[in-house]
Design an enzyme around this catalytic site. Structure first.
Site, PDB file in Angstrom:
ATOM      1  N   SER A   1      -1.614  27.094  -5.908  1.00  0.00           N
ATOM      2  CA  SER A   1      -1.291  28.488  -6.221  1.00  0.00           C
ATOM      3  C   SER A   1      -1.848  28.905  -7.570  1.00  0.00           C
TER       4      SER A   1
ATOM      5  N   GLU B   1      11.806  13.060  -0.380  1.00  0.00           N
ATOM      6  CA  GLU B   1      10.731  12.396  -1.100  1.00  0.00           C
ATOM      7  C   GLU B   1       9.356  12.906  -0.663  1.00  0.00           C
TER       8      GLU B   1
ATOM      9  N   LYS C   1       3.632  30.092   2.810  1.00  0.00           N
ATOM     10  CA  LYS C   1       2.766  29.682   1.704  1.00  0.00           C
ATOM     11  C   LYS C   1       1.302  29.715   2.113  1.00  0.00           C
TER      12      LYS C   1
ATOM     13  N   HIS D   1      14.815  13.355  11.740  1.00  0.00           N
ATOM     14  CA  HIS D   1      13.604  13.389  12.573  1.00  0.00           C
ATOM     15  C   HIS D   1      12.794  12.105  12.467  1.00  0.00           C
ATOM     16  N   HIS D   2      13.145  11.242  11.516  1.00  0.00           N
ATOM     17  CA  HIS D   2      12.488   9.937  11.468  1.00  0.00           C
ATOM     18  C   HIS D   2      13.191   8.946  12.385  1.00  0.00           C
TER      19      HIS D   2
ATOM     20  N   ARG E   1       1.737   1.354  14.940  1.00  0.00           N
ATOM     21  CA  ARG E   1       1.353   1.144  13.553  1.00  0.00           C
ATOM     22  C   ARG E   1       1.854  -0.229  13.091  1.00  0.00           C
TER      23      ARG E   1
ATOM     24  N   TRP F   1       7.097   0.175   3.875  1.00  0.00           N
ATOM     25  CA  TRP F   1       7.579   0.904   2.694  1.00  0.00           C
ATOM     26  C   TRP F   1       8.947   1.505   2.970  1.00  0.00           C
TER      27      TRP F   1
ATOM     28  N   TYR G   1       8.590  15.784   0.357  1.00  0.00           N
ATOM     29  CA  TYR G   1       8.343  17.108  -0.230  1.00  0.00           C
ATOM     30  C   TYR G   1       8.163  17.010  -1.729  1.00  0.00           C
TER      31      TYR G   1
ATOM     32  N   THR H   1       6.745  27.083   5.082  1.00  0.00           N
ATOM     33  CA  THR H   1       5.446  26.494   4.767  1.00  0.00           C
ATOM     34  C   THR H   1       4.330  27.417   5.228  1.00  0.00           C
TER      35      THR H   1
ATOM     36  N   SER I   1      13.281   5.745 -14.138  1.00  0.00           N
ATOM     37  CA  SER I   1      12.177   6.474 -14.744  1.00  0.00           C
ATOM     38  C   SER I   1      12.069   7.889 -14.179  1.00  0.00           C
ATOM     39  N   SER I   2      12.139   7.987 -12.852  1.00  0.00           N
ATOM     40  CA  SER I   2      11.992   9.315 -12.234  1.00  0.00           C
ATOM     41  C   SER I   2      13.126  10.234 -12.612  1.00  0.00           C
TER      42      SER I   2
ATOM     43  N   ASP J   1       6.778  21.147 -26.820  1.00  0.00           N
ATOM     44  CA  ASP J   1       6.715  19.797 -26.254  1.00  0.00           C
ATOM     45  C   ASP J   1       7.751  19.750 -25.137  1.00  0.00           C
TER      46      ASP J   1
ATOM     47  N   HIS K   1      13.139  11.823   3.270  1.00  0.00           N
ATOM     48  CA  HIS K   1      12.502  13.075   3.633  1.00  0.00           C
ATOM     49  C   HIS K   1      12.296  13.987   2.426  1.00  0.00           C
TER      50      HIS K   1
ATOM     51  N   HIS L   1       0.846  -1.202   0.000  1.00  0.00           N
ATOM     52  CA  HIS L   1       0.000   0.000   0.000  1.00  0.00           C
ATOM     53  C   HIS L   1       0.881   1.251   0.000  1.00  0.00           C
TER      54      HIS L   1
HETATM   55  C1  HEA Z   1       0.018   9.020  -1.088  1.00  0.00           C
HETATM   56  C2  HEA Z   1       0.077   8.097  -0.291  1.00  0.00           C
HETATM   57  C3  HEA Z   1      -1.052   7.402   0.419  1.00  0.00           C
HETATM   58  C4  HEA Z   1      -2.406   7.412   0.194  1.00  0.00           C
HETATM   59  C5  HEA Z   1      -3.170   8.136  -0.877  1.00  0.00           C
HETATM   60  C6  HEA Z   1      -2.981   6.570   1.201  1.00  0.00           C
HETATM   61  C7  HEA Z   1      -4.351   6.301   1.292  1.00  0.00           C
HETATM   62  C8  HEA Z   1      -4.925   5.545   2.304  1.00  0.00           C
HETATM   63  N1  HEA Z   1      -4.265   4.927   3.339  1.00  0.00           N
HETATM   64 FE1  HEA Z   1      -2.270   4.829   3.597  1.00  0.00          FE
HETATM   65  N2  HEA Z   1      -0.263   4.763   3.835  1.00  0.00           N
HETATM   66  C9  HEA Z   1       0.693   5.399   3.084  1.00  0.00           C
HETATM   67  C10 HEA Z   1       0.446   6.277   2.057  1.00  0.00           C
HETATM   68  C11 HEA Z   1      -0.815   6.553   1.547  1.00  0.00           C
HETATM   69  N3  HEA Z   1      -2.004   6.060   2.006  1.00  0.00           N
HETATM   70  C12 HEA Z   1       2.004   5.066   3.539  1.00  0.00           C
HETATM   71  C13 HEA Z   1       3.317   5.580   2.973  1.00  0.00           C
HETATM   72  C14 HEA Z   1       1.834   4.182   4.607  1.00  0.00           C
HETATM   73  C15 HEA Z   1       2.916   3.531   5.471  1.00  0.00           C
HETATM   74  C16 HEA Z   1       3.160   2.144   5.041  1.00  0.00           C
HETATM   75  C17 HEA Z   1       4.080   1.458   5.975  1.00  0.00           C
HETATM   76  O1  HEA Z   1       3.828   1.463   7.192  1.00  0.00           O
HETATM   77  O2  HEA Z   1       5.072   0.906   5.492  1.00  0.00           O
HETATM   78  C18 HEA Z   1       0.400   4.011   4.775  1.00  0.00           C
HETATM   79  C19 HEA Z   1      -0.178   3.224   5.761  1.00  0.00           C
HETATM   80  C20 HEA Z   1      -1.539   3.146   6.008  1.00  0.00           C
HETATM   81  C21 HEA Z   1      -2.115   2.556   7.174  1.00  0.00           C
HETATM   82  C22 HEA Z   1      -1.344   1.959   8.337  1.00  0.00           C
HETATM   83  C23 HEA Z   1      -1.087   0.537   8.096  1.00  0.00           C
HETATM   84  C24 HEA Z   1      -0.273  -0.051   9.187  1.00  0.00           C
HETATM   85  O3  HEA Z   1       0.449   0.662   9.878  1.00  0.00           O
HETATM   86  O4  HEA Z   1      -0.371  -1.264   9.320  1.00  0.00           O
HETATM   87  C25 HEA Z   1      -3.482   2.668   7.052  1.00  0.00           C
HETATM   88  C26 HEA Z   1      -4.456   2.189   8.026  1.00  0.00           C
HETATM   89  O5  HEA Z   1      -5.515   2.634   8.125  1.00  0.00           O
HETATM   90  C27 HEA Z   1      -3.737   3.334   5.802  1.00  0.00           C
HETATM   91  C28 HEA Z   1      -4.990   3.638   5.298  1.00  0.00           C
HETATM   92  C29 HEA Z   1      -5.200   4.343   4.126  1.00  0.00           C
HETATM   93  C30 HEA Z   1      -6.522   4.576   3.579  1.00  0.00           C
HETATM   94  C31 HEA Z   1      -7.814   4.097   4.162  1.00  0.00           C
HETATM   95  C32 HEA Z   1      -6.330   5.324   2.445  1.00  0.00           C
HETATM   96  C33 HEA Z   1      -7.432   5.793   1.518  1.00  0.00           C
HETATM   97  O6  HEA Z   1      -7.191   7.115   1.107  1.00  0.00           O
HETATM   98  C34 HEA Z   1      -7.515   4.878   0.349  1.00  0.00           C
HETATM   99  C35 HEA Z   1      -8.699   5.167  -0.489  1.00  0.00           C
HETATM  100  C36 HEA Z   1      -9.197   3.920  -1.125  1.00  0.00           C
HETATM  101  C37 HEA Z   1      -9.307   3.760  -2.427  1.00  0.00           C
HETATM  102  C38 HEA Z   1      -8.928   4.792  -3.371  1.00  0.00           C
HETATM  103  C39 HEA Z   1      -9.792   2.459  -2.959  1.00  0.00           C
HETATM  104  C40 HEA Z   1     -10.691   2.598  -4.116  1.00  0.00           C
HETATM  105  C41 HEA Z   1     -10.907   1.269  -4.703  1.00  0.00           C
HETATM  106  C42 HEA Z   1     -12.085   0.685  -4.781  1.00  0.00           C
HETATM  107  C43 HEA Z   1     -13.330   1.297  -4.303  1.00  0.00           C
HETATM  108  C44 HEA Z   1     -12.157  -0.663  -5.335  1.00  0.00           C
HETATM  109  C45 HEA Z   1     -12.388  -0.592  -6.785  1.00  0.00           C
HETATM  110  C46 HEA Z   1     -11.839  -1.811  -7.323  1.00  0.00           C
HETATM  111  C47 HEA Z   1     -11.601  -2.011  -8.608  1.00  0.00           C
HETATM  112  C48 HEA Z   1     -11.970  -1.035  -9.642  1.00  0.00           C
HETATM  113  C49 HEA Z   1     -10.901  -3.251  -9.002  1.00  0.00           C
HETATM  114  N4  HEA Z   1      -2.540   3.622   5.197  1.00  0.00           N
HETATM  115  C1  HEA Z   2       3.548  15.125   1.727  1.00  0.00           C
HETATM  116  C2  HEA Z   2       4.166  14.552   2.649  1.00  0.00           C
HETATM  117  C3  HEA Z   2       4.632  15.143   3.952  1.00  0.00           C
HETATM  118  C4  HEA Z   2       4.768  16.461   4.341  1.00  0.00           C
HETATM  119  C5  HEA Z   2       4.498  17.700   3.558  1.00  0.00           C
HETATM  120  C6  HEA Z   2       5.262  16.416   5.692  1.00  0.00           C
HETATM  121  C7  HEA Z   2       5.542  17.560   6.435  1.00  0.00           C
HETATM  122  C8  HEA Z   2       6.143  17.545   7.682  1.00  0.00           C
HETATM  123  N1  HEA Z   2       6.449  16.430   8.431  1.00  0.00           N
HETATM  124 FE1  HEA Z   2       6.047  14.513   7.932  1.00  0.00          FE
HETATM  125  N2  HEA Z   2       5.924  12.599   7.306  1.00  0.00           N
HETATM  126  C9  HEA Z   2       5.459  12.157   6.104  1.00  0.00           C
HETATM  127  C10 HEA Z   2       5.013  12.945   5.057  1.00  0.00           C
HETATM  128  C11 HEA Z   2       5.032  14.330   5.065  1.00  0.00           C
HETATM  129  N3  HEA Z   2       5.398  15.119   6.110  1.00  0.00           N
HETATM  130  C12 HEA Z   2       5.474  10.722   6.041  1.00  0.00           C
HETATM  131  C13 HEA Z   2       5.035   9.858   4.856  1.00  0.00           C
HETATM  132  C14 HEA Z   2       5.962  10.284   7.273  1.00  0.00           C
HETATM  133  C15 HEA Z   2       6.111   8.860   7.803  1.00  0.00           C
HETATM  134  C16 HEA Z   2       7.118   8.039   7.143  1.00  0.00           C
HETATM  135  C17 HEA Z   2       7.094   6.660   7.735  1.00  0.00           C
HETATM  136  O1  HEA Z   2       7.664   6.479   8.818  1.00  0.00           O
HETATM  137  O2  HEA Z   2       6.486   5.762   7.137  1.00  0.00           O
HETATM  138  C18 HEA Z   2       6.255  11.487   8.036  1.00  0.00           C
HETATM  139  C19 HEA Z   2       6.796  11.472   9.318  1.00  0.00           C
HETATM  140  C20 HEA Z   2       7.230  12.597   9.987  1.00  0.00           C
HETATM  141  C21 HEA Z   2       8.030  12.559  11.171  1.00  0.00           C
HETATM  142  C22 HEA Z   2       8.575  11.294  11.860  1.00  0.00           C
HETATM  143  C23 HEA Z   2       7.604  10.774  12.828  1.00  0.00           C
HETATM  144  C24 HEA Z   2       8.056   9.490  13.428  1.00  0.00           C
HETATM  145  O3  HEA Z   2       8.155   8.493  12.719  1.00  0.00           O
HETATM  146  O4  HEA Z   2       8.295   9.485  14.628  1.00  0.00           O
HETATM  147  C25 HEA Z   2       8.247  13.867  11.547  1.00  0.00           C
HETATM  148  C26 HEA Z   2       9.034  14.272  12.723  1.00  0.00           C
HETATM  149  O5  HEA Z   2       9.519  15.313  12.823  1.00  0.00           O
HETATM  150  C27 HEA Z   2       7.575  14.694  10.559  1.00  0.00           C
HETATM  151  C28 HEA Z   2       7.570  16.091  10.570  1.00  0.00           C
HETATM  152  C29 HEA Z   2       7.058  16.879   9.557  1.00  0.00           C
HETATM  153  C30 HEA Z   2       7.122  18.334   9.557  1.00  0.00           C
HETATM  154  C31 HEA Z   2       7.688  19.203  10.641  1.00  0.00           C
HETATM  155  C32 HEA Z   2       6.560  18.733   8.377  1.00  0.00           C
HETATM  156  C33 HEA Z   2       6.433  20.177   7.905  1.00  0.00           C
HETATM  157  O6  HEA Z   2       6.842  20.289   6.567  1.00  0.00           O
HETATM  158  C34 HEA Z   2       5.048  20.723   8.076  1.00  0.00           C
HETATM  159  C35 HEA Z   2       5.022  22.212   7.909  1.00  0.00           C
HETATM  160  C36 HEA Z   2       3.640  22.790   7.913  1.00  0.00           C
HETATM  161  C37 HEA Z   2       3.046  23.452   8.916  1.00  0.00           C
HETATM  162  C38 HEA Z   2       3.709  23.633  10.233  1.00  0.00           C
HETATM  163  C39 HEA Z   2       1.639  23.965   8.804  1.00  0.00           C
HETATM  164  C40 HEA Z   2       1.485  25.309   8.159  1.00  0.00           C
HETATM  165  C41 HEA Z   2       2.218  26.399   8.828  1.00  0.00           C
HETATM  166  C42 HEA Z   2       1.639  27.467   9.428  1.00  0.00           C
HETATM  167  C43 HEA Z   2       0.179  27.670   9.435  1.00  0.00           C
HETATM  168  C44 HEA Z   2       2.544  28.509   9.992  1.00  0.00           C
HETATM  169  C45 HEA Z   2       2.500  28.705  11.451  1.00  0.00           C
HETATM  170  C46 HEA Z   2       3.028  27.563  12.169  1.00  0.00           C
HETATM  171  C47 HEA Z   2       3.880  27.589  13.200  1.00  0.00           C
HETATM  172  C48 HEA Z   2       4.675  28.758  13.625  1.00  0.00           C
HETATM  173  C49 HEA Z   2       4.057  26.375  13.995  1.00  0.00           C
HETATM  174  N4  HEA Z   2       6.971  13.902   9.630  1.00  0.00           N
HETATM  175 CU   LIG Z   3      10.460  13.670   7.150  1.00  0.00          CU
END
Ligand code: HEA
Ligand code: HEA
Ligand SMILES: [Cu+2]
Ligand code: CUA
Lengths: 534, 300, 380
Positions: free
Chosen positions: A271, A258, A334, A305-306, A453, A144, A260, A331, A172-173, A108, A256, A79
């Site tokens: 925007s 990634e 923005k 921070h991870h 989790r 993942w 962003y 952020t 590819s990327s 293009d 990380h 997933h």
């Molecule tokens: C962009 C990234 C992205 C997106 C969009 C989502 C979308 C969703 N994610 Fe997840 N998620 C991750 C990125 C994302 N996730 C990542 C990185 C992890 C961590 C993995 C890890 O721990 O290693 C994670 C882990 C994660 C967990 C934790 C699992 C665990 O720790 O064991 C859960 C649990 O609720 C969850 C739930 C969901 C749900 C309910 C959605 C929903 O938004 C999904 C919406 C559902 C659909 C879009 C389905 C539509 C399909 C149909 C209706 C069927 C149709 C069928 C046919 C046509 C054949 N996600």
């Molecule tokens: C699109 C993806 C995305 C984005 C944008 C971010 C944004 C941020 N993430 Fe997140 N992060 C993930 C995707 C993302 N993260 C994923 C996938 C994981 C889990 C990976 C895994 O373990 O599987 C993760 C996990 C993760 C962790 C690790 C947690 C853990 O495993 O223990 C931390 C810890 O610092 C963190 C921090 C942040 C912070 C500080 C930002 C900042 O960029 C956020 C900044 C934004 C704001 C703060 C809000 C707007 C600001 C204002 C309104 C201004 C005023 C605010 C203040 C003065 C406070 N993220």
């Molecule tokens: Cu991070």
């Protein structure tokens, strides 16, 4: 020799697409390739979403009912991988392909054949990745983030194919990003300076730079795994002087940036949409550009921070904490700029605008929980709980995914020449909005209450909220089928769209007819910058 | 109907069968390799994987050959404007940047191990208690005694920088000079100079590779330095090995350029292929200097 | 204007509602815990939480007001500003100040967590697939107490065949016991893949990393039973390796420890005695069901291909030396780990004999625990 030149001068492909299925396989047209990427991404979204629904179904109640723990882990892993690499990234590349040339007045992408190559690698890569689920020993089951040594010494044999699938995605990327960077730097229409480019182009320029910088690092780390597994090296094995934590450092140096990569293009989309429907110019264009660059720069230096709980030295913890907190500043700039754009505008709320506003609100919630995670001592209690899951789904689902949907609604008339069904669009929005919050908001609570989790079964006190979350997931998931219906309907029929489509839209892409001709801006004089800026 | 003026400004190539074959070739290559590795580790028969790998390699190589020939033909046919050529220049530069980052990952691993892991395992720093698990381990670099010598028997001697590595450094640095002289020849329109010095560069590349083979042989047979010799052997072979692979590719690129030069392909203002190969060669050279410093001199 | 008032009212209401929730006994928040550090972290958590709520309310409030007032349908006409250096500087500087204000307490707490004070008790915590092994380190090795703690919840509850009781998935057979008001140091490591030892009430979470030892410490202020879970994906049964710590008064702790040391001594003696085949089989069955059946299943059939069957094939019906070897030393690269740290010589001898003679594997051979013990002590 002359025969070949003849072929190039044969100009029917400069007027319209080739016929038949092979059009899609052989195409070098950025619009075709954009379409391919978008459909591919949507299929992957359904696949990754289906896996998520398996997870949520298993977690509907405590106890093991549907799947075995081994398979649950494979679902979690696949997933995450498929959503990140198969759904979000290709969707943004698809949008880049469609829009960047049109936005900067280029005929293009700069390297069209390589463009096609970048796309067609992906179906192979994901077929190979998905097929591991059917292999003996099962598919990748190590999350993942594939931390060693679970992904090396203790991995099923299919990990080798996983590694090569990641290599393919990386190739590819990288090629796709090189194409984007080169297109932007080299193919802008005469007169368009960098600081006149639409923000979507800017954010993609920076994203592409991030991709070129970190995808090779990902390739490096999977290569280390490959060597440890098959060739007796000891990168991640203390017995030979290596360290499993080394894996995490290298992975998160990629990982990380990634995250962003998955949000910066979304910033660009929002925007574009907010000014259109607020009928007011984007507030603080220059500061948007600087903020995006700062976020990109900071993203390279916060990976730790991870890893707050792996036992880094105190200095490391403090450094990574401070650096991470800093990201809130650009952020925030923005977010404030978007709100200032809305302020004293003349707003209407068509579907793209609804998605864009929901993006700003829900992304901010996700960002704020990210800020909480960045506080190292507190992260000791949050790390690896559902609080983290809630955080990243808030930034990814109503963040990246909503922005992609907003973009599709916004530009669909330009692509198809038809208006989509606004009523259905709004219905889709509200179902998604409610579904997403019902799914992921309760996860904050179960996370704080202590649910780890990546577990297929949980203690009884987490039961209620998990049930709510699962209900929300199904609501959200099935609403996406409505999205499919809307898009197909829009391709087939619908009110004829004008060139400008939206009253407040500005930019080169709105100067060409809808649907956009197969080739746009083949000559520089077709580019009308003045008209574009309205 | 498109007129010639269009082409001068922008050239959009026609539909092409090349990418899909290249994708297929790439897929078969990695799939075959994956299969081969898995069977190898399981101690089973690797024929199937090897065959698929070979097939993929052939498909990929053929496609790329046709692809590059086509680009060269198009370029000769003057289909590319200056702007188009700039695209290739940018493209190559960013590609090299991505390669730099690939090496950065491995250099990073080396620095991390030396600066942190070795002291920790021997009882220093905040993960210092780890030495309870490895009571016999003593910190040193190059790491000849690994924490668990039964699993990872360390090398008995480290690889010095004197001798082959030094010779290799001289070879590569010289080759960077010769390729530059060849470039001058090209700019001056002096084909003989171009061919001579380019030929010399290729020769230096090949000699370098030969020396590296000797060095590896020496490492395995005389020093006990192997991939399995713990983190020292691991970083040594991975860094020098990937570098060697890049030298191979670079030499091959230069060889192709040599053939093209002999065929009379280049002119002073139309030589991007040559320049790209030369940049790549310089890049490979710079990486070597890093290796020589961090792997050989500071590593022994 | 009317609308603006309305929305301000809404904001106020939502503030009120959310603040009332803290006063209620809110079980879905972070736990305050029972150590000074855990309470400090809780305070920190609440602080950042409220800062975020306030920021959220302000930001969303302005947005909502704008959406209500500046919409085309109420006749709003768009203004023409798109830049304002003063506000831009303001909204860069103010967040920086807020962040600084949060960084200060965070730094203080982190410093305390890393304080390398002297601990009264050192316990090695070793994550194993999928259980915890605790060793109370002692300079006198014969007084070292070592035991394994694994999930107690029966399969039937997990498979929904019987009702789930309290502490479902959070109960273990052997609890870790530590004294109250005493600084205890945990030396966390792993015997196979990554795990993380997490007890929320202590605010201790440390990744267990094979080949390395990480320290953490706790000084618990209240007696009681505290539960936690493994917090790092470690394979199939990651969800099934809970942690239970019983914190007791000093005196009770000492009695408990002495008892454990005595138990160790008894085992030591039992290894020396002469065992009959029946005794070995009975002991073996008990050990097998407790330790091995998780993978090889109670009927010995395993779950191929992940876990091989032991019935009528392979080492269980092959030479005894190889059979003993895999149980003692495990097989690198598979989840068949080394059991010599977890099981004593008598248990190993018994389980091997059981496997060789159960389920129709009628090998009929036997070995005495003291011989196994000799193999273990000569490090084979
Ligand atoms: C962009 C990234 C992205 C997106 C969009 C989502 C979308 C969703 N994610 Fe997840 N998620 C991750 C990125 C994302 N996730 C990542 C990185 C992890 C961590 C993995 C890890 O721990 O290693 C994670 C882990 C994660 C967990 C934790 C699992 C665990 O720790 O064991 C859960 C649990 O609720 C969850 C739930 C969901 C749900 C309910 C959605 C929903 O938004 C999904 C919406 C559902 C659909 C879009 C389905 C539509 C399909 C149909 C209706 C069927 C149709 C069928 C046919 C046509 C054949 N996600
Ligand atoms: C699109 C993806 C995305 C984005 C944008 C971010 C944004 C941020 N993430 Fe997140 N992060 C993930 C995707 C993302 N993260 C994923 C996938 C994981 C889990 C990976 C895994 O373990 O599987 C993760 C996990 C993760 C962790 C690790 C947690 C853990 O495993 O223990 C931390 C810890 O610092 C963190 C921090 C942040 C912070 C500080 C930002 C900042 O960029 C956020 C900044 C934004 C704001 C703060 C809000 C707007 C600001 C204002 C309104 C201004 C005023 C605010 C203040 C003065 C406070 N993220
Ligand atoms: Cu991070
Ligand atoms: Cu042990 Cu998770």
């Amino acid at each position: 020799m002359s025969a070949i030149i003849e072929e190039h001068h044969h100009d029917d492909h400069h007027h319209g697409p080739a016929k038949g299925l092979m059009r899609w396989v052989f195409t070098t047209n950025h619009k075709d390739i954009g379409t391919l990427y978008l459909w591919f991404s949507f299929m992957m979204f359904l696949l990754g979403g289906t896996f998520a629904l398996v997870i949520r179904a298993e977690l509907f109640q405590p106890g093991l009912q549907l799947v075995a723990p081994e398979f649950f882990n494979q679902m979690t892993t696949m997933h995450g991988l498929i959503m990140v690499f198969g759904a979000v990234m290709p969707a943004f590349v698809g949008l880049a392909n469609w829009l960047i040339p049109m936005m900067i007045g280029a005929p293009d992408m700069a390297l069209p054949r390589m463009n096609n190559y970048s796309f067609w690698i992906l179906p192979f890569a994901f077929t190979m990745l998905a097929s591991t689920l059917l292999m003996e020993g099962g598919g990748p089951n190590f999350g993942w983030t594939f931390y060693a040594p679970l992904s090396t010494t203790y991995a099923p044999p299919s990990v080798t194919y996983f590694i090569f699938a990641v290599h393919l995605m990386g190739i590819s990327s990288i090629m796709g990003s090189i194409n984007v960077v080169v297109t932007i730097l080299n193919l802008r229409a005469p007169g368009m300076t960098l600081m006149q480019m639409p923000l979507f182009v800017w954010t993609w320029l920076i994203t592409a730079y991030l991709l070129i910088a970190v995808m090779p690092v990902l390739a490096g780390v999977v290569t280390m795994m490959l060597m440890d597994i098959h060739f007796g090296t000891s990168f991640f094995n203390a017995a030979g002087g290596g360290d499993p934590v080394l894996f995490q450092h290298v992975f998160w140096f990629f990982g990380h940036p990634e995250v962003y990569i998955m949000i910066l293009p979304a910033f660009g989309i929002v925007s574009a949409i907010i000014p259109t429907f607020a009928r007011k110019r984007l507030f603080g264009y220059a500061s948007m550009v600087y903020a995006t660059s700062s976020i990109a720069f900071l993203s390279f230096i916060v990976w730790g921070h991870h890893m707050f709980t792996v036992g880094m030295p105190l200095a490391g913890e403090l450094y990574f904490m401070y650096a991470t907190m800093l990201i809130a500043v650009p952020t925030g700039v923005k977010v404030f700029n978007w709100i200032a754009t809305m302020w004293q505008g003349s707003m209407t709320f068509e579907t793209p605008m609804l998605f864009a506003i929901a993006f700003v609100v829900l992304f901010t919630i996700g960002g704020l929980s990210g800020l909480m995670l960045s506080i190292a001592p507190a992260d000791f209690q949050y790390q690896d709980t559902y609080f983290v899951v809630a955080h990243f789904h808030y930034v990814l689902v109503p963040g990246s995914i909503f922005s992609i949907m907003a973009a599709v609604y916004y530009w669909l008339p330009k692509w198809t020449g038809h208006m989509y069904d606004e009523k259905l669009g709004k219905t889709h929005f509200w179902l998604s909005f409610i579904g997403v919050n019902v799914t992921f908001f309760p996860q904050h609570f179960i996370g704080l209450a202590g649910m780890p989790r990546r577990i297929p079964d949980y203690a009884l006190q987490f039961a209620d909220y998990n049930m709510i979350s699962s209900v929300g997931a199904f609501l959200f998931g099935f609403s996406q089928l409505l999205f499919l219906v809307i898009v197909i309907k829009c391709i087939k029929t619908g009110k004829q769209a004008t060139a400008q489509v939206w009253e407040g839209a500005h930019g080169l892409e709105w100067t060409v007819p809808s649907p956009a001709p197969y080739h746009t801006f083949s000559t520089p004089d077709e580019v009308n910058l003045k008209e574009a800026h309205g | 109907m498109a007129n010639d003026a269009t082409y001068q400004n922008y050239y959009v190539p026609a539909d092409s069968k090349l990418p899909i074959f290249a994708s297929l070739g790439l897929f078969l290559t990695v799939f075959g390799m994956g299969n081969m590795f898995n069977e190898m580790t399981a101690g089973a028969d690797t024929t199937f994987g090897t065959m698929v790998l070979l097939l993929g390699g052939v498909v990929l190589a053929t496609t790329l050959f046709v692809w590059f020939s086509k680009v060269i033909e198009e370029s000769h046919a003057k289909l590319y404007s200056d702007q188009m050529n700039r695209s290739y220049v940018w493209g190559m530069s960013w590609f090299i940047f991505s390669e730099v980052m690939f090496f950065a990952a491995f250099f990073g691993a080396l620095f991390y191990v030396r600066a942190f892991v070795v002291p920790w395992l021997a009882g220093e720093g905040n993960r210092g208690p780890s030495d309870m698990l490895w009571p016999n381990y003593v910190a040193e670099w190059p790491m000849l005694n690994t924490p668990d010598p039964t699993l990872f028997p360390g090398a008995h001697t480290a690889m010095g920088w004197w001798g082959l590595p030094l010779i290799n450094t001289i070879l590569l640095v010289t080759s960077s000079v010769t390729v530059t002289i060849a470039h001058h020849g090209l700019n001056e329109g002096n084909r003989k100079k171009l061919i001579t010095w380019l030929g010399l560069t290729v020769a230096l590349g090949i000699v370098f590779l030969g020396c590296q083979v000797l060095e590896y042989y020496h490492a395995y047979t005389d020093l006990g330095l192997t991939l399995n010799a713990g983190i020292y052997g691991t970083t040594f072979f991975m860094l020098t090995g990937f570098h060697g692979a890049h030298v191979t590719l670079g030499t091959f690129m230069l060889l192709v350029m040599l053939i093209r030069a002999i065929k009379g392909h280049f002119k002073a203002d139309d030589c991007f292929g040559f320049e790209a190969a030369a940049w790549y060669w310089h890049f490979v050279d710079v990486v070597w200097l890093g290796l020589f410093l961090f792997v050989y001199i500071l590593g022994s | 204007m009317e609308k603006a008032k309305q929305s301000r009212w809404l904001v106020a209401l939502s503030l009120l509602l959310s603040s009332s929730m803290v006063y209620a006994d809110w079980t879905v928040n972070m736990r305050q815990g029972v150590t000074a550090i855990s309470r400090e972290i809780y305070e920190l958590h609440m602080l950042i939480f409220w800062v975020c709520v306030v920021i959220g309310v302000l930001v969303f409030g302005v947005m909502i007001i704008s959406m209500l007032l500046h919409r085309k349908s109420v006749g709003a006409v768009s203004a023409d500003f798109h830049d304002n250096t003063t506000v831009e500087i303001l909204w860069t500087v103010i967040p920086v100040i807020i962040l600084l204000a949060m960084a200060v307490p965070a730094t203080t707490t982190l410093n305390k967590m890393y304080d390398p004070g002297e601990a009264a008790i050192d316990i090695e915590v070793r994550g194993l697939q999928w259980k915890w092994q605790y060793t109370y380190l002692n300079n006198d090795p014969t007084k070292e107490v070592k035991f394994v703690s694994s999930l107690l919840t029966p399969r039937e509850e997990i498979l929904n065949e019987t009702r789930k009781r309290e502490h479902y998935l959070l109960d273990v057979d052997n609890e870790l016991v530590i004294p109250v008001n005493t600084r205890v140091r945990f030396l966390v490591t792993s015997g196979d893949t990554l795990h993380a030892w997490w007890v929320p009430d202590f605010a201790v979470k440390r990744d267990a990393i094979p080949g390395f030892i990480h320290q953490a410490w706790a000084e618990v202020e209240k007696t009681g039973i505290y539960r936690g879970q493994c917090a790092e994906l470690c394979g199939k049964d990651h969800g099934f390796m809970p942690i239970v710590v019983r914190v007791v008064e000093q005196g009770e702790y000492e009695t408990w420890l002495a008892g454990k040391q005595e138990e160790g001594r008894l085992v030591y003696e039992t290894v020396g005695k002469e065992w009959t085949q029946d005794e070995l089989m009975a002991k073996g069955e008990e050990v097998y069901l407790r330790v091995c059946a998780a993978c090889h299943q109670a009927n010995g059939q395993g779950l191929p291909p992940a876990f091989p069957s032991l019935v009528g094939q392979g080492l269980a019906v092959g030479p005894m030396a190889a059979h003993l070897d895999i149980v003692l030393n495990g097989k690198a690269g598979t989840s068949m780990q080394s059991f010599k740290g977890q099981l004593n010589a008598a248990e190993i001898a018994a389980v091997v004999i059981y496997e060789r003679n159960a389920w129709g594997n009628n090998m009929g051979d036997s070995i005495q625990p003291r011989e196994v013990n000799k193999m273990m002590s000569t490090g084979q």
